[in-house]
Design an enzyme around this catalytic site. Structure first.
Site, PDB file in Angstrom:
ATOM      1  N   VAL A 128       0.834  -1.208   0.000  1.00 17.86           N
ATOM      2  CA  VAL A 128       0.000   0.000   0.000  1.00 17.86           C
ATOM      3  C   VAL A 128       0.869   1.259   0.000  1.00 17.86           C
ATOM      4  O   VAL A 128       0.666   2.182  -0.793  1.00 17.86           O
ATOM      5  CB  VAL A 128      -0.968   0.002   1.202  1.00 17.86           C
ATOM      6  CG1 VAL A 128      -1.803   1.294   1.219  1.00 17.86           C
ATOM      7  CG2 VAL A 128      -1.883  -1.220   1.161  1.00 17.86           C
ATOM      8  N   LYS A 170      -6.538  -1.937  10.457  1.00 15.02           N
ATOM      9  CA  LYS A 170      -7.769  -2.452  11.070  1.00 15.02           C
ATOM     10  C   LYS A 170      -7.519  -3.145  12.387  1.00 15.02           C
ATOM     11  O   LYS A 170      -8.305  -3.033  13.326  1.00 15.02           O
ATOM     12  CB  LYS A 170      -8.501  -3.386  10.120  1.00 15.02           C
ATOM     13  CG  LYS A 170      -7.676  -4.574   9.673  1.00 15.02           C
ATOM     14  CD  LYS A 170      -8.298  -5.315   8.516  1.00 15.02           C
ATOM     15  CE  LYS A 170      -7.282  -6.259   7.903  1.00 15.02           C
ATOM     16  NZ  LYS A 170      -6.274  -5.572   7.084  1.00 15.02           N
ATOM     17  N   GLU A 213     -10.687   5.043   6.304  1.00 15.67           N
ATOM     18  CA  GLU A 213     -11.491   4.407   5.251  1.00 15.67           C
ATOM     19  C   GLU A 213     -10.834   3.139   4.739  1.00 15.67           C
ATOM     20  O   GLU A 213     -11.520   2.160   4.428  1.00 15.67           O
ATOM     21  CB  GLU A 213     -11.705   5.419   4.116  1.00 15.67           C
ATOM     22  CG  GLU A 213     -12.596   4.950   2.992  1.00 15.67           C
ATOM     23  CD  GLU A 213     -14.016   4.686   3.464  1.00 15.67           C
ATOM     24  OE1 GLU A 213     -14.338   3.496   3.637  1.00 15.67           O
ATOM     25  OE2 GLU A 213     -14.791   5.645   3.669  1.00 15.67           O
ATOM     26  N   VAL A 228     -11.288  -0.802   6.259  1.00 21.21           N
ATOM     27  CA  VAL A 228     -12.402  -1.722   6.018  1.00 21.21           C
ATOM     28  C   VAL A 228     -12.706  -1.769   4.525  1.00 21.21           C
ATOM     29  O   VAL A 228     -13.000  -0.745   3.909  1.00 21.21           O
ATOM     30  CB  VAL A 228     -13.679  -1.281   6.764  1.00 21.21           C
ATOM     31  CG1 VAL A 228     -14.782  -2.318   6.554  1.00 21.21           C
ATOM     32  CG2 VAL A 228     -13.410  -1.065   8.239  1.00 21.21           C
ATOM     33  N   GLY A 268      -1.881 -15.652  -5.494  1.00 21.69           N
ATOM     34  CA  GLY A 268      -1.593 -14.481  -4.677  1.00 21.69           C
ATOM     35  C   GLY A 268      -2.814 -13.894  -3.985  1.00 21.69           C
ATOM     36  O   GLY A 268      -2.738 -12.815  -3.407  1.00 21.69           O
ATOM     37  N   GLU A 270      -2.432 -15.636   1.548  1.00 21.62           N
ATOM     38  CA  GLU A 270      -1.070 -15.622   2.069  1.00 21.62           C
ATOM     39  C   GLU A 270      -0.585 -17.059   2.280  1.00 21.62           C
ATOM     40  O   GLU A 270      -1.382 -17.995   2.362  1.00 21.62           O
ATOM     41  CB  GLU A 270      -1.035 -14.937   3.448  1.00 21.62           C
ATOM     42  CG  GLU A 270      -1.826 -13.664   3.511  1.00 21.62           C
ATOM     43  CD  GLU A 270      -0.936 -12.442   3.571  1.00 21.62           C
ATOM     44  OE1 GLU A 270       0.276 -12.608   3.782  1.00 21.62           O
ATOM     45  OE2 GLU A 270      -1.454 -11.334   3.379  1.00 21.62           O
ATOM     46  N   ASP A 285      -9.378 -11.500  10.330  1.00 25.06           N
ATOM     47  CA  ASP A 285      -9.379 -10.267   9.553  1.00 25.06           C
ATOM     48  C   ASP A 285     -10.810  -9.713   9.452  1.00 25.06           C
ATOM     49  O   ASP A 285     -11.047  -8.522   9.685  1.00 25.06           O
ATOM     50  CB  ASP A 285      -8.819 -10.567   8.148  1.00 25.06           C
ATOM     51  CG  ASP A 285      -8.955  -9.392   7.204  1.00 25.06           C
ATOM     52  OD1 ASP A 285      -8.149  -8.460   7.309  1.00 25.06           O
ATOM     53  OD2 ASP A 285      -9.888  -9.392   6.375  1.00 25.06           O
ATOM     54  N   LYS A 306     -12.775  -6.056  11.043  1.00 25.49           N
ATOM     55  CA  LYS A 306     -13.613  -5.156  10.247  1.00 25.49           C
ATOM     56  C   LYS A 306     -15.031  -5.113  10.800  1.00 25.49           C
ATOM     57  O   LYS A 306     -15.686  -4.058  10.804  1.00 25.49           O
ATOM     58  CB  LYS A 306     -13.593  -5.593   8.791  1.00 25.49           C
ATOM     59  CG  LYS A 306     -12.195  -5.437   8.170  1.00 25.49           C
ATOM     60  CD  LYS A 306     -12.053  -6.213   6.876  1.00 25.49           C
ATOM     61  CE  LYS A 306     -10.659  -6.040   6.282  1.00 25.49           C
ATOM     62  NZ  LYS A 306     -10.416  -6.978   5.161  1.00 25.49           N
TER      63      LYS A 306
END
Lengths: 443, 443
Positions: free
Chosen positions: B26, B118, B142, B145, B200, B203, B214, B218
């Protein structure tokens, strides 16, 4: 005479005075929520939102909720005086005047404004945004596009760090309902429309919906937001659904498409293309699954990729939800010092004329059923630089009268070339009729 | 020692200094956009957003884009010093520490913060929100989530005037991809997961995804926003997809359902139920059409009715789009005087224990193929107050060994009653096996 700026509050910092202009389908629901959800709205806004008046044309007419939910004493026919004593003004009366003058008056007096008035924004948005920016008051309009669906704020704020490429919206519930009934029940347009009217999904005079005027106003607003460029409704190329036949819908299905009325805003190398027209959408596209009177807006951005926003695009409670969301934001902004419209037109991209749009087309035509006709038609297309993606020829029952049907799907072509091409094809002696020309979108 | 509050800008009012913490999937995309789209970001923010540094663990390691897009001189291993000279801090390093300390440090110094973290928010959000509110700086998230999908801002702002009843989210792309492959290709879980890893989409250690951790983070964030109530990840009932079999997916199809891993936040008369588990979703529900690694969040509100937000839930560029949208907002807020986190927990609704959830269930079991068995099972359900909506009995190839399959769909029942009921049914001599118990959502 410009009124003096109003005092920012009643004097009690914990109260913001709310004026409601209009008490129709949306206004009555906004009033109800202001009264019934007052505690939640106060907790979320940081101040109590006190409804100080409701402007209507005839205060003596009996109205649902007045005298029960909303005290009758709040109704007034003097909208100007009401605006002058408000911190937050909600405009849900619709139409250009007196809505425009009242919003100007509110802004000049230092009040923040929430409006659901798409026609006004599409026609005179820029002057209102400028006034709001100068006064550092909010001018919010989430309810003007696609009712309850959060789309204005996501495009303006969530995508502010991205580059939007294209917006494809089903933004008119009436026409989506009509086309959906034609698709699922095989109805023709007039029967589907009559049914929609009987169910209250279409107005007695459905012109604004079926001719695409309502969708065009929303397309102008979405294009302005997405491309940071001012687009007014008269720059939107517009074609309604009145030319869509039951046969078009059936033919669409044979090639794996559904017919939808789309509001399209697209950024090209040359500028911005904004248009409303019926289009063939691939059955696997998320927009194809938007049924009934629902709305959805599909956005493609460089970074985010494809996004879709789906929900109810009209109706009193859904639209009131959007108005109240804006009201809470406007109240918070007011308490934290005001901000302005956040309208941004810095990019000032050229808005392209209708015939500069580039899309794929499906052309259905009836031709003489003899060898060489397809080659002739294909030759005309080639001469005009329109390249063919697929052809489907049907000689079924029609072959008895010596005719055949051709369904030609083109590669992307410029609208202007296509129009000239279709005219030339129509001039061929072997072509009896151009049955339909429909654009293909979402591919 | 608390650092001194930083000067709000470099001294040049047209520049805001941006610190980037983390340069992974990111972060590298955020850095690239800050450089390549600098002019657009400036026009939209009202100030130039100047990348003043990128904090990484090892500044000497070669990294994509460093030295080309981003000057190598911007890389630093001293994240604290970088934070101290920024107006806007972007945290995309992930994990609890040092992310938490650096965000606290930024807020204390008067910087606004944008984070995609998160796990941190679901664990320690409240302390961070309080700090941001006290300092009147933004804390935006933002990107935490559903990646690129605008959902935090719509729930917090667009729906601020409404009452959210329920949120159903497909918020983990890995598990949606795996379940979608099981559904469309008939794969079993391990094969579908292996394929996702090869492509991909998953993981090497898929635990956080397949076990629902995860999605649970959220769910906690969404529930907090939707219900104005603090919900932390350890209050989220969680069940992953490891128990879902190919047979479950096939059985779901026979009753018109698809299996999805859902994050659910629901407001009941008693409080708020927040949970993550595989669920049967009716095939006609908009969530059923969310394929591959896509995410979607379906929201039901009193006024707005049903809404759905759809898009890419992960990946560098989509997540960077959300980060940059927040960054532009934070810059605008900063220029207009700052605002705070807008986190609201005023409702403070009780968060219910896992066994208080109320849903419909589908139970598949193998029973002895003889008269009276169904009556026996139905009797046990009735004794526990669980009422039956539908029963489907199959004696096919299995009847050879004297067994039959039962598929029982219940009306809404409390999780606690259901657990006791299943145990009692399992104790019946005529019941050979409880094959699966799956919840039904979205009806």
């Amino acid at each position: 005479m410009t009124p003096e700026p109003a005092a920012p509050t009643t004097g009690d910092p914990g109260v913001l005075r709310v004026a409601l202009l209009g008490y129709g389908v949306v206004g009555s629901q906004v009033a109800r929520a202001l009264v019934e959800n007052a505690d939640d709205l106060a907790a979320r806004s940081g101040a109590r939102l006190e409804l100080v008046g409701v402007a209507v044309r005839d205060a003596s007419r009996p109205r649902d909720g007045v005298g029960t939910v909303v005290p009758a004493s709040l109704l007034t026919e003097d909208a100007e005086a009401l605006v002058d004593r408000a911190d937050l003004v909600i405009e849900v009366m619709g139409g250009l005047e007196p809505a425009r003058s009242l919003i100007r008056r509110a802004i000049a007096a230092g009040a923040s404004v929430v409006t659901a008035n798409k026609a006004l924004l599409a026609a005179q948005g820029p002057e209102l945004f400028e006034a709001a920016d100068a006064a550092r008051v909010d001018l919010a309009f989430e309810a003007a596009v696609a009712g309850a669906i959060p789309i204005v704020r996501p495009v303006r704020e969530s995508l502010a760090g991205d580059q939007v490429r294209r917006v494809l919206g089903i933004v008119n519930g009436t026409t989506n309902y009509v086309l959906d009934q034609m698709t699922t029940l095989g109805l023709d347009l007039s029967d589907a429309l009559a049914e929609a009217q009987a169910l209250g999904f279409a107005e007695a005079d459905p012109t604004a919906d079926v001719e695409g005027y309502d969708a065009a106003a929303k397309a102008a607003i979405l294009a302005s937001l997405a491309f940071h460029t001012r687009v007014s409704i008269d720059q939107v190329a517009r074609e309604g659904i009145t030319g869509v036949t039951a046969a078009d819908v059936v033919a669409a299905a044979t090639t794996g498409h559904v017919v939808k009325l789309l509001a399209i805003a697209e950024r090209t190398a040359e500028g911005v293309s904004v248009r409303v027209h019926p289009a063939l959408v691939p059955a696997a596209h998320p927009l194809a699954a938007v049924h009934g009177a629902f709305n959805a807006v599909f956005v493609e951005a460089d970074g985010a990729g494809p996004l879709m926003f789906y929900g109810q695009g009209a109706g009193g409670r859904p639209t009131a939800s959007a108005v109240l969301g804006d009201l809470v934001s406007a109240a918070r902004d007011r308490l934290s010092g005001g901000k302005g419209s956040y309208e941004s037109a810095y990019a000032s991209l050229p808005v392209l004329p209708a015939d500069a749009a580039v899309t794929r087309y499906q052309v259905r035509l009836v031709v003489a059923d003899r060898p060489g006709v397809l080659a002739q038609v294909a030759g005309v297309l080639a001469d005009h630089g329109v390249s063919i993606d697929a052809v489907r020829q049907t000689t079924g029952e029609e072959s008895a009268d010596g005719t055949a049907s051709l369904l030609i799907t083109t590669h992307a072509a410029r609208e202007a070339s296509l129009a000239a091409t279709v005219a030339a094809v129509d001039g061929l002696g072997s072509v009896h009729e151009i049955t339909s020309v429909l654009r293909v979108e979402g591919v």
